[in-house]
Design an enzyme around this catalytic site. Structure first.
Site, PDB file in Angstrom:
ATOM      1  N   GLU A 610       0.866  -1.198   0.000  1.00  0.00           N
ATOM      2  CA  GLU A 610       0.000   0.000   0.000  1.00  0.00           C
ATOM      3  C   GLU A 610       0.890   1.231   0.000  1.00  0.00           C
ATOM      4  OE1 GLU A 610      -3.459   2.288   2.626  1.00  0.00           O
ATOM      5  OE2 GLU A 610      -2.653   0.368   3.335  1.00  0.00           O
ATOM      6  N   ASN A 665      -4.930   4.759  -1.949  1.00  0.00           N
ATOM      7  CA  ASN A 665      -6.144   5.352  -1.383  1.00  0.00           C
ATOM      8  C   ASN A 665      -6.614   6.511  -2.257  1.00  0.00           C
ATOM      9  OD1 ASN A 665      -6.684   4.158   1.483  1.00  0.00           O
ATOM     10  ND2 ASN A 665      -4.456   4.414   1.360  1.00  0.00           N
ATOM     11  N   GLU A 697      -8.431   1.887  -2.982  1.00  0.00           N
ATOM     12  CA  GLU A 697      -9.133   1.786  -1.716  1.00  0.00           C
ATOM     13  C   GLU A 697     -10.010   3.011  -1.505  1.00  0.00           C
ATOM     14  OE1 GLU A 697      -6.289   1.198   1.366  1.00  0.00           O
ATOM     15  OE2 GLU A 697      -5.465  -0.648   0.508  1.00  0.00           O
ATOM     16  N   ASP A 727     -12.407   0.301   2.229  1.00  0.00           N
ATOM     17  CA  ASP A 727     -11.487   0.550   3.342  1.00  0.00           C
ATOM     18  C   ASP A 727     -12.257   0.918   4.615  1.00  0.00           C
ATOM     19  OD1 ASP A 727      -9.073   0.760   4.562  1.00  0.00           O
ATOM     20  OD2 ASP A 727      -8.502   2.675   3.647  1.00  0.00           O
ATOM     21  N   GLU A 785      -6.189  -4.410   9.022  1.00  0.00           N
ATOM     22  CA  GLU A 785      -5.237  -3.305   9.132  1.00  0.00           C
ATOM     23  C   GLU A 785      -4.778  -3.170  10.588  1.00  0.00           C
ATOM     24  OE1 GLU A 785      -6.290   0.078   5.997  1.00  0.00           O
ATOM     25  OE2 GLU A 785      -7.942  -0.249   7.391  1.00  0.00           O
TER      26      GLU A 785
END
Length: 833
Positions: A610, A665, A697, A727, A785
C-alpha cells in the site's frame, strides 16, 4: 417668269417700288413685334394684341400693294373703286389676324402651317380685290399660272415667317420673320402683277366715283398714319402697362409670398402648439408652471388628475396658495386636513428659495409617493414636475432588500451583517454592553446535500434558519453567510455565561432531527464565539475572530463550540504557512512514497504494498499525513497530489515482481473530478503494469459524498480490471448497504477492531471478533489493518482472515528496499527483518 421681270423693270417706277418694299418691311417688323407680345401675355390680353398685329400687317399688305400700283405705268389712265379698295384693306386685316390667332392657338408646326396658309390667303385676297378695284379704259387679261404661283409664294413664305416667329422670339428671330413676311407680300404682288395684261379700249369708260392716284396716295398716307400711330400708341401703352403690370405682379408676388409665409408660420405654430400640448398631456409627470406672482400659467392633464383639481383651479391665473390648500383640505395629501395644516404647508413652500432647484417627496393619503421638483425660471416663477415614484421606491426597496438578504432563507446576508455589526459596535462602545458574535456551520451538511440532492439541502437550510430565529430574543440578529455557514449576533452583559448559553441552545435546536419530507436527517453544528469589543473593534476583525474560533472548534471535533483566544491566531497563521509550503512542496520534490506490505496470513508471502504519502518539510522535518492530507483536501491540492501518487506508485510497481499488487487510497475530492478515470488509465498506460495489479481503496465517507457518481466511476475502473477495496470496514453505518450495491473485490477491516482483538475487556473483544468473523464470511478477500502483535495475528488466522497489514508484519519501507529483495517473492519475515 420673264413676264414678271419685264413688268417689274419696264412698267414700274423703281423709286415707288423701293418705297413700297420699305413700308412693307417696317409694317412686318411692327406686326411680328406685336405678335411676340401677344404670345407672351395671358389668354385674354393675347386676343387683344393679335387683332392689332393683324391690322398692322394688313395695312402693310394694303399699302405695299397700292404704293406699288402707283409705281405701275400701264400706258393708260387708272382709277380705283372706292368700295373694293376699302374692302381689300378690311379683308387683309381680318385674314391676317385670323392667321396669327390660328398659329398661336394650335400646337406644333401644324399651327404655323395653318396660320401661314391663312395669311397667304389674306395677301392674295387683298391683292386681287385691289386689282378688281382697278378701273382702266381697256380690257384686263390674267395669266392663270402666274396667279397660282403668286398665291403659293404668299402661303409658303407666310408659313416660314410664322414658323420662325414662333420658335425664335429674340431680336434676330423678329428680324428674320419680318424679312420672310416682307418677301411673302412683295413676291406675291409682283408675281401677280406679271400675270395681268391691260389692252387699251377707248370704248370702256371709268366710273365717276373712282379714286385718282393722287387721292389714293393721300388715302394711303392717312391710313398709314392712323394704323402706325395706333400701333405706336399701343406699343407705348403696352410697355407702360407692362411696366406697371410687372410692378403690380411683383408686389402681388411679394404679398403672396408673405401670405404664404404667414400661413406657413401659422400652420407651423399650430402644429408646434399641438405637438407641445400632446407632449405635455402625455407626460408621465404632472407639469405646472407658475409666474413670478405665483399664479398658474399652464398645467397638463396628468397634474390635474393627480390632485383632482376643480376647473376653477386649472384656469391660467389660479393662485398657488389656493391649489396647495385644496391638496390639504381635500385629503389628497396624507395627514391633517384642517385649514391650519394647509396654511402651514403654504408657508413652508413660500419659504423655499426661488432661485435654486428644490425637490421633495409628498405622500398621498392612499400611500402613493410623489416627487415634486421645482426648476426656477428667468424673470421669476418656476416650473414643477410631479412624478409618481411609488413603484420606483418599492422597487428600490425590494432591490435593496434582495441585496442585503439571502434568497433561500430570507435571512440577512453578509452585507447587512457587516452594516448591523458596525451600528452595534457603536452601541457597545457608548453603553456598558458586550456583543457576542457566534459563527457556525453545519456538521454533515454536505453528506445530506450530496446523497439526498440539492432540494433536500435547501429545505434543510430553511429549517435551520427557522430554528435559529427561535433560539434568541427580540434583539438577536441571525444571518446566513453562504453555504451552510450562519452567524448569530446578540447583546450580552455577561459574555462567558450568556454567549455559552446561547451556543448550547443553538446546538440543542440543531441536533434535533429535521423532517425533509421523504427523509429525516440529523445534523450538528460547530460554533466559534467572539466577544466585542475585546476580540475586535470593527466588523471585519470581530468576524475574523469568530471564524478563527470556529475553525478551532472544528479541529477539536464536531459538535462543540469555542471562544476566541489570541493564541488561536498563531494556529491559523501556522496553518496558512503550511498551506503555502505545501503548494510549493510538489514542485520541489519534497513528497515521497513509502510502501507497507500486506501479507498472506497462511503462507506468509507478500501479496502487495500500500502506497503511503510522506512529506519531508525542509524546516519542520517529517509532517504527519493526518496534518497535511485534510488541508490538501480542503484547499484542492489533493487533486495534483493524488495524480502524482497514482503515477509514481504505478511507475514503481512496474519494477516489482508481476505478482505484487499496488494499493492506493482515493479521496472524496478526487472522485469529484471528472478526470479521475482518465488519470488512472493514463498512469496504467504510462507505467505498463496490468490493471489487475492496481487496487484502489475507497472509504464509506468517499462513497457517501456522491454515491451514484462514485459507483459509476468505480464500475468503469472495475471493467478495466482494476480491483476495488472497501477501506475502514465496520466504522460506518452504511457499509452493508454499499456491499449490496457494488461488488467490492476486497474488504479491509479497520484497525480499531483489530486492536480490540487483544483487549482484556470482554465486550469490545467480542464486538471486534464478530466484525472480523462477519468480514471473512462475505466471500471476499479480507485484509486486517493495524496488526501490532502476535496475538492479534493468531486470532486473525483462526478466524480465516486472508491478509494482514501492520507494524508486526512490516513497517512502511522505501521503494528502493523493495527492489533489493531477493527471490521470486518477498517474504514477510524478510520484510520485517
Amino acid at each position: 417668269m420673264f413676264r414678271v421681270f419685264s413688268c417689274l423693270t419696264a412698267e414700274h417706277d423703281w423709286r415707288l417700288v423701293v418705297l413700297a418694299g420699305s413700308g412693307c418691311f417696317v409694317a412686318s417688323i411692327v406686326a411680328i413685334t406685336i405678335f411676340h407680345r401677344a404670345i407672351a401675355t395671358r389668354a385674354r390680353t393675347r386676343w387683344i394684341w393679335i387683332p392689332i398685329a393683324g391690322a398692322a400687317i394688313g395695312y402693310g399688305i394694303w399699302a405695299t400693294h397700292f404704293v406699288a400700283m402707283l409705281a405701275y405705268e400701264p400706258g393708260v389712265t387708272t382709277g380705283y373703286g372706292v368700295a373694293l379698295t376699302a374692302f381689300s384693306l378690311a379683308a387683309a386685316m381680318l385674314l391676317t389676324s385670323l392667321g396669327f390667332g390660328v398659329a398661336v392657338g394650335a400646337s406644333g408646326r401644324w399651327g404655323a402651317m395653318a396660320g401661314g396658309v391663312i395669311i397667304g390667303g389674306g395677301i392674295a385676297s387683298m391683292h386681287y380685290l385691289g386689282m378688281w378695284a382697278l378701273e382702266v379704259p381697256g380690257r384686263v387679261a390674267w395669266s392663270v399660272d402666274l396667279v397660282l404661283i403668286s398665291i403659293i409664294l404668299g402661303m409658303c413664305l407666310g408659313y416660314a415667317a410664322l414658323a420662325v416667329a414662333l420658335t425664335c422670339r429674340g431680336y434676330r428671330g423678329t428680324l428674320a420673320a419680318a424679312v420672310l413676311l416682307t418677301l411673302a407680300i412683295v413676291s406675291h404682288h409682283f408675281t401677280a402683277m406679271g400675270a395681268v395684261q391691260i389692252t387699251p379700249d377707248p370704248t370702256r369708260a371709268t366710273s365717276a366715283l373712282s379714286l385718282s392716284p393722287a387721292v389714293l396716295a393721300l388715302a394711303i398716307a392717312g391710313v398709314a398714319l392712323s394704323v402706325l400711330g395706333m400701333s405706336l400708341i399701343g406699343v407705348l401703352a403696352d410697355r407702360r402697362l407692362a411696366s406697371r403690370t410687372a410692378k403690380f405682379e411683383e408686389i402681388i408676388g411679394q404679398l403672396s409670398n408673405a401670405r404664404q409665409q404667414l400661413e406657413g408660420s401659422q400652420n407651423e405654430l399650430r402644429e408646434q402648439t399641438l405637438r407641445l400640448d400632446t407632449a405635455i398631456n402625455h407626460m408621465v409627470e404632472g407639469l405646472c408652471m407658475f409666474d413670478a406672482e405665483k399664479r398658474l400659467v399652464i398645467c397638463n392633464e396628468r397634474y390635474a388628475k393627480l390632485y383632482r383639481l376643480p376647473p376653477e383651479l386649472l384656469r391660467p391665473g389660479a393662485a398657488h396658495r389656493d391649489i396647495i390648500k385644496h391638496r390639504v383640505t381635500s385629503g389628497t395629501l396624507k395627514g391633517d386636513t384642517s385649514d391650519i395644516a394647509a396654511e402651514q404647508l403654504v408657508s413652508k413652500l413660500d419659504a423655499l428659495p426661488v432661485d435654486v432647484v428644490s425637490s421633495r417627496i409628498d405622500e398621498f393619503s392612499d400611500g402613493r409617493l410623489i416627487c415634486v421638483t421645482r426648476q426656477p425660471m428667468a424673470g421669476g416663477g418656476w416650473v414643477a414636475t410631479h412624478l409618481d415614484v411609488t413603484e420606483q421606491r418599492r422597487s428600490q426597496a425590494k432591490i435593496t432588500y434582495m441585496a442585503q438578504h439571502d434568497a433561500l432563507t430570507d435571512l440577512p446576508n453578509r452585507v447587512l451583517l457587516r452594516a448591523r455589526l458596525e451600528d452595534a459596535l457603536v452601541d457597545v462602545r457608548d453603553r456598558d454592553l458586550h456583543l457576542a458574535v457566534l459563527m457556525l456551520d453545519l456538521d454533515r451538511f454536505k453528506e445530506v446535500n450530496d446523497t439526498l440532492g440539492h432540494p433536500a439541502g435547501d429545505s434543510l437550510l430553511r429549517s435551520v434558519a427557522a430554528r435559529l430565529l427561535g433560539c434568541g430574543s427580540e434583539t438577536t440578529f441571525v444571518a446566513r453567510l453562504g453555504g451552510d455557514e450562519f452567524a448569530v449576533v446578540e447583546y450580552v452583559t455577561n459574555p462567558a455565561v450568556e454567549a455559552a448559553s446561547l451556543a448550547e441552545a443553538i446546538k440543542g435546536a440543531l441536533c434535533e432531527p429535521f423532517d425533509l419530507g421523504d427523509h429525516q436527517v440529523t445534523v450538528g453544528t460547530s460554533i466559534g464565539i467572539a466577544i466585542a469589543p475585546g476580540d475586535g473593534a470593527d466588523s471585519d476583525m470581530i468576524l475574523k475572530s469568530a471564524d478563527i474560533a470556529l475553525y478551532s472548534a472544528k479541529t477539536r471535533g464536531r459538535g462543540g463550540f469555542r471562544f476566541f483566544e489570541p493564541e488561536l491566531n498563531e494556529l491559523i497563521r501556522a496553518r496558512r504557512d503550511l498551506e503555502r509550503d505545501m503548494r510549493k512542496a510538489l514542485a520541489r520534490g519534497e513528497f515521497e512514497l513509502h510502501y507497507q506490505p500486506f501479507v498472506d496470513l497462511k503462507s506468509g508471502e507478500t501479496r502487495g504494498f500500500e502506497a503511503l504519502l510522506r512529506w519531508h518539510h525542509p524546516e519542520q522535518g517529517l509532517v504527519s499525513p493526518a496534518e497535511f492530507i485534510p488541508l490538501a483536501e480542503e484547499t484542492g491540492l489533493i487533486l495534483p497530489l493524488g495524480e502524482w501518487v497514482l503515477r509514481t506508485a504505478c511507475a514503481e510497481a512496474a519494477k516489482w515482481h508481476s505478482d505484487l499488487k499496488i494499493a492506493i487510497n482515493l479521496s472524496p475530492a478526487q472522485f469529484r473530478s471528472r478526470e479521475l478515470v482518465s488519470t488512472i488509465v493514463g498512469a496504467l498506460a504510462t507505467s505498463g503494469i496490468a490493471a489487475d495489479r492496481l487496487e484502489l481503496e475507497v472509504t464509506e465517507t468517499v462513497i457517501m459524498h456522491d454515491c451514484a457518481a462514485v459507483f459509476a466511476a468505480l464500475s468503469q475502473l472495475r471493467e478495466l480490471g482494476v480491483r476495488i477495496a472497501l477501506d475502514d470496514f465496520g466504522t460506518g453505518c452504511s457499509s452493508l448497504s454499499f456491499l449490496q450495491k457494488f461488488p467490492f473485490d476486497k474488504v479491509k477491516i479497520d484497525r480499531s477492531f483489530v486492536s480490540e482483538l487483544s483487549s482484556t475487556v470482554e465486550e469490545p473483544h467480542r464486538i471486534a471478533r464478530a466484525v472480523v468473523q462477519f468480514a471473512t464470511s462475505l466471500g471476499k478477500t479480507s485484509t486486517a489493518e493495524g496488526v501490532e502483535s502476535a496475538e492479534q495475528l493468531d486470532i486473525l488466522r483462526e478466524e480465516g482472515c486472508v491478509e494482514g497489514q501492520g507494524y508486526h508484519l512490516s513497517p512502511p519501507i522505501l521503494a528502493s528496499a523493495i527492489t533489493q529483495l531477493s527471490g521470486p517473492r518477498a517474504e514477510a519475515d524478510v520484510c520485517a527483518a
